[in-house]
Enzyme design. Structure first.
Site, PDB file in Angstrom:
ATOM      1  NE  ARG A 191       3.899   9.791   4.254  1.00  0.00           N
ATOM      2  CZ  ARG A 191       4.545  10.599   3.438  1.00  0.00           C
ATOM      3  NH1 ARG A 191       4.162  11.828   3.287  1.00  0.00           N
ATOM      4  NH2 ARG A 191       5.588  10.162   2.759  1.00  0.00           N
ATOM      5  CG  ASP A 236      -0.152  -0.260   2.518  1.00  0.00           C
ATOM      6  OD1 ASP A 236       1.071  -0.029   2.527  1.00  0.00           O
ATOM      7  OD2 ASP A 236      -0.770  -0.688   3.506  1.00  0.00           O
ATOM      8  CD  GLU A 256       0.702   4.430   4.573  1.00  0.00           C
ATOM      9  OE1 GLU A 256      -0.179   5.073   5.182  1.00  0.00           O
ATOM     10  OE2 GLU A 256       1.905   4.776   4.564  1.00  0.00           O
TER      11      GLU A 256
HETATM   12  C1  UD1 Z   1       6.868   4.787   3.239  1.00  0.00           C
HETATM   13  C2  UD1 Z   1       5.428   4.386   2.909  1.00  0.00           C
HETATM   14  C3  UD1 Z   1       4.802   3.697   4.105  1.00  0.00           C
HETATM   15  C4  UD1 Z   1       5.659   2.573   4.633  1.00  0.00           C
HETATM   16  C5  UD1 Z   1       7.058   3.069   4.881  1.00  0.00           C
HETATM   17  C6  UD1 Z   1       7.928   1.896   5.261  1.00  0.00           C
HETATM   18  C7  UD1 Z   1       4.203   5.851   1.353  1.00  0.00           C
HETATM   19  C8  UD1 Z   1       3.330   7.030   1.207  1.00  0.00           C
HETATM   20  N1  UD1 Z   1       4.637   5.567   2.596  1.00  0.00           N
HETATM   21  O1  UD1 Z   1       6.789   5.782   4.263  1.00  0.00           O
HETATM   22  O2  UD1 Z   1       3.549   3.161   3.689  1.00  0.00           O
HETATM   23  O3  UD1 Z   1       5.109   2.103   5.824  1.00  0.00           O
HETATM   24  O4  UD1 Z   1       7.584   3.669   3.699  1.00  0.00           O
HETATM   25  O5  UD1 Z   1       9.089   2.284   5.907  1.00  0.00           O
HETATM   26  O6  UD1 Z   1       4.517   5.210   0.388  1.00  0.00           O
HETATM   27  N2  UD1 Z   1      14.545   8.133   3.992  1.00  0.00           N
HETATM   28  C9  UD1 Z   1      15.904   8.067   3.846  1.00  0.00           C
HETATM   29  N3  UD1 Z   1      16.456   6.858   3.475  1.00  0.00           N
HETATM   30  C10 UD1 Z   1      15.715   5.753   3.275  1.00  0.00           C
HETATM   31  C11 UD1 Z   1      14.325   5.824   3.460  1.00  0.00           C
HETATM   32  C12 UD1 Z   1      13.750   7.037   3.803  1.00  0.00           C
HETATM   33  O7  UD1 Z   1      16.604   9.041   4.007  1.00  0.00           O
HETATM   34  O8  UD1 Z   1      16.276   4.698   2.959  1.00  0.00           O
HETATM   35  C13 UD1 Z   1      13.948   9.437   4.373  1.00  0.00           C
HETATM   36  C14 UD1 Z   1      13.937  10.430   3.193  1.00  0.00           C
HETATM   37  O9  UD1 Z   1      14.187  11.704   3.703  1.00  0.00           O
HETATM   38  C15 UD1 Z   1      12.491  10.369   2.706  1.00  0.00           C
HETATM   39  C16 UD1 Z   1      11.752  10.126   4.016  1.00  0.00           C
HETATM   40  O10 UD1 Z   1      12.575   9.227   4.747  1.00  0.00           O
HETATM   41  O11 UD1 Z   1      12.088  11.542   2.043  1.00  0.00           O
HETATM   42  C17 UD1 Z   1      10.371   9.587   3.912  1.00  0.00           C
HETATM   43  O12 UD1 Z   1      10.285   8.467   3.033  1.00  0.00           O
HETATM   44  P1  UD1 Z   1       8.861   8.116   2.315  1.00  0.00           P
HETATM   45  O13 UD1 Z   1       9.028   6.900   1.487  1.00  0.00           O
HETATM   46  O14 UD1 Z   1       8.322   9.347   1.632  1.00  0.00           O
HETATM   47  O15 UD1 Z   1       7.910   7.831   3.545  1.00  0.00           O
HETATM   48  P2  UD1 Z   1       7.977   6.743   4.669  1.00  0.00           P
HETATM   49  O16 UD1 Z   1       7.528   7.387   5.902  1.00  0.00           O
HETATM   50  O17 UD1 Z   1       9.272   6.032   4.648  1.00  0.00           O
END
Ligand code: UD1
Ligand code: UDP
Length: 366
Positions: free
Chosen positions: A205, A92, A128
């Site tokens: 989130r 999701d 999600e």
């Molecule tokens: C995403 C998913 C969520 C899932 C989660 C798993 C969406 C909307 N959200 O949320 O459903 O539960 O992944 O972990 O798809 N970042 C890093 N390095 C990484 C990963 C993330 O630096 O390897 C930081 C970056 O600044 C990035 C931020 O985390 O912009 C958020 O990542 P994002 O994928 O937008 O949202 P998640 O909260 O990780």
């Protein structure tokens, strides 16, 4: 064509990719969007997965619109090049929903692994719940992890003959990771050999900001009152998570904030923990197989099977509720045992085999 982008998708798609690669009936093409970068790469490395395409799209501060736009436009290039007979997506995330939409636009059937999970609350979890509803509207084959998720799909009038109950591929993944002779530097930091280890993760989130601060503060207060407790918190790399985690936990005795763990380490630490506090979806599925009670730091769950089975308990982010429930689990052995020995409702570790059988039937029968 298998498409994934974040840590949990990679972990739970891994058994399917391995099964496809091992079969002479399929040509497997792996596409990663890299919505996550480091946390995705940890999984790729642990499981020796080599993507054929990597969109490398992660940016700090990325918005939902950014991710969706970039997945759609990159997929629009790759699909005509590869011409897959089916696109498989998982769960999701924004990667999931946008990849399914991109496939639909080119009239390529979509297989949705982990179909049918629902809270029926549009904003919980956000985004999600809508990502998975949209993905199920676009899909042709539904790999539902449980009977309950199949029932959810039937309620929405998805055709029964296109739904297969497979079990959850998270349980398949555990068979690749959990070992007897596990060591990790964070365990060496714990001086008390009889300590009760609490494993904590939190990243959603809808919990970021004040709810997370309240929940972590409640955990900190319980730790202060229970001298035999140690906390390990592998904090998600999202800056919004890192900020609150460090503000609440830095310098606190018996609380260890560490970088996200490689999945092999996380599963083994989970197996050695006393209990888990989390708002993660995947962790709610894995913990019952490992015999670990979970306090779910959310008000709703799309995984009610674990609540019914008795292995998960929803505690939300109200500090008083967290303190009461956590203290009870740490001090009441009967209550602890009831949760720790509840049956695992998420499958038998053969989900990927069932997915391949269904794919063979569908593609062979076209
Ligand atoms: C995403 C998913 C969520 C899932 C989660 C798993 C969406 C909307 N959200 O949320 O459903 O539960 O992944 O972990 O798809 N970042 C890093 N390095 C990484 C990963 C993330 O630096 O390897 C930081 C970056 O600044 C990035 C931020 O985390 O912009 C958020 O990542 P994002 O994928 O937008 O949202 P998640 O909260 O990780
Ligand atoms: N996980 C991991 N390292 C960690 C924390 C979690 O490998 O430090 C694994 C965990 O075992 C589960 C998955 O990541 O398989 C869950 O991912 P996450 O909580 O990020 O996302 P969700 O499942 O909530 O979408």
């Amino acid at each position: 064509m298998t498409v994934f982008g974040t840590r949990p998708e990679a972990i739970k798609m891994m058994p399917v990719v391995k099964a496809l690669e091992a079969s002479s009936d399929f040509r497997s093409v792996v596409v990663v969007t890299a919505q996550h970068r480091e946390m995705l790469d940890q999984v790729l490395e642990d499981f020796d997965l080599h993507p054929d395409y990597d969109f490398n799209l992660m940016k700090s501060g990325q918005t939902l619109t950014d991710i969706t736009n970039r997945v759609l436009s990159e997929m629009a290039k790759v699909i005509p090049e590869v011409q897959p007979e089916m696109v498989l997506v998982h769960g999701d995330t924004s990667t999931t929903m946008a990849a399914a939409l991109a496939a639909f636009y080119q009239q390529i059937p979509v297989g949705h692994v982990e179909a049918g999970l629902r809270t029926w609350q549009k904003y919980d979890p956000f985004p999600e719940e809508m990502n998975r509803q949209i993905t199920d509207d676009l899909a042709t084959l539904y790999f539902a992890p449980t009977d309950q998720s199949k029932q959810n799909l039937l309620l929405e009038h998805h055709p029964e003959k296109q739904i297969v109950v497979t079990g959850n591929t998270a349980i398949d993944a555990l068979q690749y990771t959990v070992t007897q002779d596990f060591k990790h530097p964070v365990l060496a930091q714990i001086k008390n050999p009889d300590a009760k280890l609490l494993l904590v993760t939190m990243h959603r989130r809808e919990n970021q900001g004040e709810p997370m601060r309240r929940a972590l503060t409640a955990i900190k207060e319980v730790v202060a009152a229970q001298p035999d407790v140690e906390v390990i918190f592998p904090a998600h790399l999202s800056p919004r998570v890192q900020k609150v985690a460090h503000e609440v936990f830095d310098g606190v005795e018996r609380v260890h904030i560490i970088d996200p763990l490689e999945v092999i380490d996380f599963h083994n630490l989970a197996a050695r923990s006393y209990l888990i506090l989390t708002d993660s979806g995947g962790v709610q599925e894995e913990a019952p197989s490992l015999g670990k009670p979970v306090l779910v730091l959310r008000d709703t769950t799309e995984r009610p099977e674990g609540v019914t089975a008795g292995t998960l308990r929803l505690v939300g982010t109200d500090p008083q509720v967290i303190k009461t429930q956590l203290t009870a689990l740490l001090t009441n052995k009967v209550r602890y045992q009831q949760m720790a020995t509840a049956p695992n409702p998420y499958g038998d570790g053969h989900a990927a085999e069932r997915i391949l059988e269904a794919l063979t039937e569908y593609l062979g029968g076209k």
